[in-house]
Design a protein around this motif. Sequence first.
Motif, PDB file in Angstrom:
ATOM      1  N   GLY A   1      58.675  75.313  -0.090  1.00 52.38           N
ATOM      2  CA  GLY A   1      57.905  76.498  -0.217  1.00 52.38           C
ATOM      3  C   GLY A   1      56.471  76.392   0.229  1.00 52.38           C
ATOM      4  O   GLY A   1      55.673  77.559   0.235  1.00 52.38           O
ATOM      5  N   GLU A   2      56.039  75.464   1.091  1.00 49.86           N
ATOM      6  CA  GLU A   2      54.837  75.447   1.852  1.00 49.86           C
ATOM      7  C   GLU A   2      54.952  75.974   3.141  1.00 49.86           C
ATOM      8  O   GLU A   2      56.124  75.850   3.593  1.00 49.86           O
ATOM      9  CB  GLU A   2      54.341  73.939   1.939  1.00 49.86           C
ATOM     10  N   TYR A   3      53.824  76.167   3.653  1.00 51.86           N
ATOM     11  CA  TYR A   3      53.828  76.989   5.159  1.00 51.86           C
ATOM     12  C   TYR A   3      53.424  75.786   6.224  1.00 51.86           C
ATOM     13  O   TYR A   3      52.524  75.927   6.862  1.00 51.86           O
ATOM     14  CB  TYR A   3      53.042  78.091   5.428  1.00 51.86           C
ATOM     15  N   THR A   4      54.050  74.534   5.970  1.00 53.22           N
ATOM     16  CA  THR A   4      53.547  73.420   6.927  1.00 53.22           C
ATOM     17  C   THR A   4      53.896  73.532   8.395  1.00 53.22           C
ATOM     18  O   THR A   4      52.825  73.153   8.970  1.00 53.22           O
ATOM     19  CB  THR A   4      54.754  72.182   6.243  1.00 53.22           C
ATOM     20  N   GLY A   5      54.835  74.296   8.636  1.00 56.48           N
ATOM     21  CA  GLY A   5      54.808  74.461  10.115  1.00 56.48           C
ATOM     22  C   GLY A   5      53.808  75.441  10.608  1.00 56.48           C
ATOM     23  O   GLY A   5      53.464  75.136  11.793  1.00 56.48           O
ATOM     24  N   LEU A   6      53.210  76.264   9.839  1.00 57.69           N
ATOM     25  CA  LEU A   6      52.265  77.195  10.343  1.00 57.69           C
ATOM     26  C   LEU A   6      50.934  76.465  10.288  1.00 57.69           C
ATOM     27  O   LEU A   6      50.162  76.515  11.327  1.00 57.69           O
ATOM     28  CB  LEU A   6      52.055  78.426   9.331  1.00 57.69           C
ATOM     29  N   GLN A   7      50.867  75.330   9.204  1.00 65.10           N
ATOM     30  CA  GLN A   7      49.587  74.649   9.466  1.00 65.10           C
ATOM     31  C   GLN A   7      49.647  73.575  10.536  1.00 65.10           C
ATOM     32  O   GLN A   7      48.443  73.094  11.072  1.00 65.10           O
ATOM     33  CB  GLN A   7      49.459  73.748   8.128  1.00 65.10           C
ATOM     34  N   ASN A   8      50.646  73.377  11.180  1.00 60.97           N
ATOM     35  CA  ASN A   8      50.671  72.456  12.225  1.00 60.97           C
ATOM     36  C   ASN A   8      51.088  72.942  13.616  1.00 60.97           C
ATOM     37  O   ASN A   8      51.394  72.421  14.667  1.00 60.97           O
ATOM     38  CB  ASN A   8      51.544  71.385  11.873  1.00 60.97           C
TER      39      ASN A   8
END
Length: 875
Positions: A771-778
Amino acid sequence: MKSFYLLLTAVLISTLTLPVTAQQKYELNSGWYCANINDVKAGGEQISKPGFATDQWMKATVPGTVLTTLLNNKKVPDPFYGMNNKLIKDIYYTGNAYYTYWFVKSFNQTAKGDEQIWLQFRGVNYKTEIYLNGKKVNAKIHEGMHLRQQYNITALLAANGDNRLAVLVYPPDVVGEPNGGQGGDGTIAKGLTTQYTAGWDWIQPIRDRNTGIWDKVTIEKTTSVNVENPHVITLVPGKRLAEGEQKPVIIRTSSEVSNPSGKVVNGFLQYSLNGKLIRAAVSLKPGEKKEVKLPDLNLEQPKLWWPNGYGAQPLYKINLQFVNAAGKVLDDEPLQFGVREITNVWNDHTKSMEARINGQKIFIKGGNWVISDAMLRFSDERYDAEVRFHRDMNLNLIRIWGGAITERPEFYNACDKYGLLVFQDFWFSGDCNGKWVDPLKKEDQWTRRQYPDNHNLVLEAAADQIKLIRNHPSLAFWCGGNEITPPDDILDPLKNKILPELDGTRYFFDFSNTDSMSLNTLGGNGDGPYTIQDTRTFWSHKTYPYNSEVGSVGTGDYVSLKRFIPEKNLIAPQNGKPVDSVWDYHKYIPYDYHIDPYGKAKNAEDFAMKAQLVNYNQYRSLMEGFSGHMWDWYTGSIIWKTQNPWTALRGQMYDYYLDVNACLYGLRKGSEPLHIMMNPLDSMINVVNNGFQVKRNVMIQANVYDMDGKQQFTNQLFAEVGPSMVKKMFPVGEVLKKPIYKNGAFVLLKLLGADQKVLSENMYWMPGTDGEYTGLQNMKETKLNVIAKESKKGKIEVTLSNKEGKGLAFFNRIALINTETGERILPSFFSDNYVSVFPGESKTIWVDYPEKFNGTSKKVEVYGWNTGTQQVNIQ
């Protein structure tokens, strides 16, 4: 008498080409001076004499309010910035005399022969005494903000033409305590004025309660006849299409005509359209006023007016003239209208009203509007820009909220131009007028249900304002009030006598969420909610079938925030923690946990950027959810709200300064008339067709990309999508479960026409499995190539290119910069914004800017999620 009219007809036909003496009308909009009543020892008879000295008086802003004049003279700080509004004295505590002012204006005017000179006020708040050249103009003090005034001043004019006008303006008798409630303690509603000025949940109190000559003052010159309040009705039988040949329509016109002279006047009331002369013979006794109905015109091959997204908005212009026996034009009233017919039918499936224009059903996609500027600083340019923004959002309706005003003709002109239907409330709100038990209100519900105190004044003002705006094709619905009806002795004559007689063509809703609009079987108030929601909720939760108010957050970007929040207060809100005092004062709505999946905000700039991602998704999903259930659950939805007349941190697609944020472009995407979208509940691809015709041989294409911007999946098929419907195509949910997308994915949808051109494009950024936007953050940084060219004055072409082999250039914001000041050029209009560019792709965005900036040196600025910030010269 019959032989006289035959002779008169012959004379008129033979003299139609004689020169026209057009009416003369001009504004008194400069050269005003004002002084507080406590500082003036003379009365109106003395002040209005040309020799009375006003050299120590302040320059006044007219049209405008007392507070606007004080601000323009630097007597008070800007109440829209920071906590400045707290530094300005509130009328409730000072007493009314503190904001009671004399306004004076000198002007040159004489009357020759049979000329008649009229002084007209289109809006004064709240009471007025008027003097001219030492004489009282209005025998009785005028009362009421929503009521025009007109006086024949011919006999009062100075022989040498040097005239002095003096106007004493009193605030509302009861101004209300600004105690933090909706409309303060509610007593502001005892008078016929703007209720929001005592404060609301989206604005702080306006300290003078908008006292002043707030609308236009004009001088009009006529002769022995005055043509006023013309009325045009257009009847469009049958079910029409927006294109192709049209069968005839009926144009029905009438007008009030008066004879202020001491002689009988005979002549014709007439107009010409498409080579046909339509006229009616008229005889007026001295001092007589009557309404004259002209014969119907069958208009061949009419150009029909349609709401935005359904067709064009052509307008017709005629001159309604009174012509005497010699062919002389005694008065000439211009009239503009659009040919359309509005009807309503009850949709028994949705249990709500269904709007129809020219026989076609229209799915309502609307925005709620309070007022253009909380201090009533109106202009044609601002109205045009704000309504254009609503057009650019692909909306087709604006609702005018009942705690404000009857919107001005200039607003309606813009709505006519851009195809925005208007839902016009009258001046009541349940918050002040007793719908709920409220401990912040001074009086009980039964007492408040009888507000305002002067019911006859309400009916007089309603009749007057109906005449003011009834000819606009954009005006679609009347409404008794916001979430409540007026008292019965106002509602009944308004609904059953005044509106049928003065209009008779538009549906009247008793109040904004009445069961006759939308049957409320869900409980609650019949509208809302007003807070941020999980985007899936718009698809899964069935709300009111024609929701008059549903909305969410709307914070602007960092540049917007800096315009009204001092630097020391630019502190990022954190979920669950108290918000900074200035943010709180400006009515911030929490984004709750919706920011955190993008990474906790490091500072205000970081917060503002992440808020735009939330804004875009929130409003795109809102309209997609409603459109996805078009004609099944819903016949329409109206967002609360789409604009702010003050620097509030909620409910806006653009800020007070007319700077756009991502809400506008998310809503623009979700509201497309022909739109491809994905249901977040089951990943089903849907196509919405709001149009009247079948879309054949269209290709539905779905592509899935990993977080590096590499395409990993595609599916496409041909389809046919019927008119005014939603069609389900295929799901992509199973694909998104693959391990490659555990940190997120991008889903790019395209709808292609038979010529392979893109009809609709829609890109979703998906969270990871947690549910997190980890890909966007990285995401890796990607460099965009930006080229800007000015193709013609006022129009700039911006091309964004991303090299093959690079990552996705995500969520790029475009702005137009004044290189001399370093500030954004506002308003600017973008064909799209907050755009993403895939590797190997180029996108072209068109930017329009106002004519007044033609000679200004400019640059284009682009900044994005992972693209940095750059400014480029314009070729």
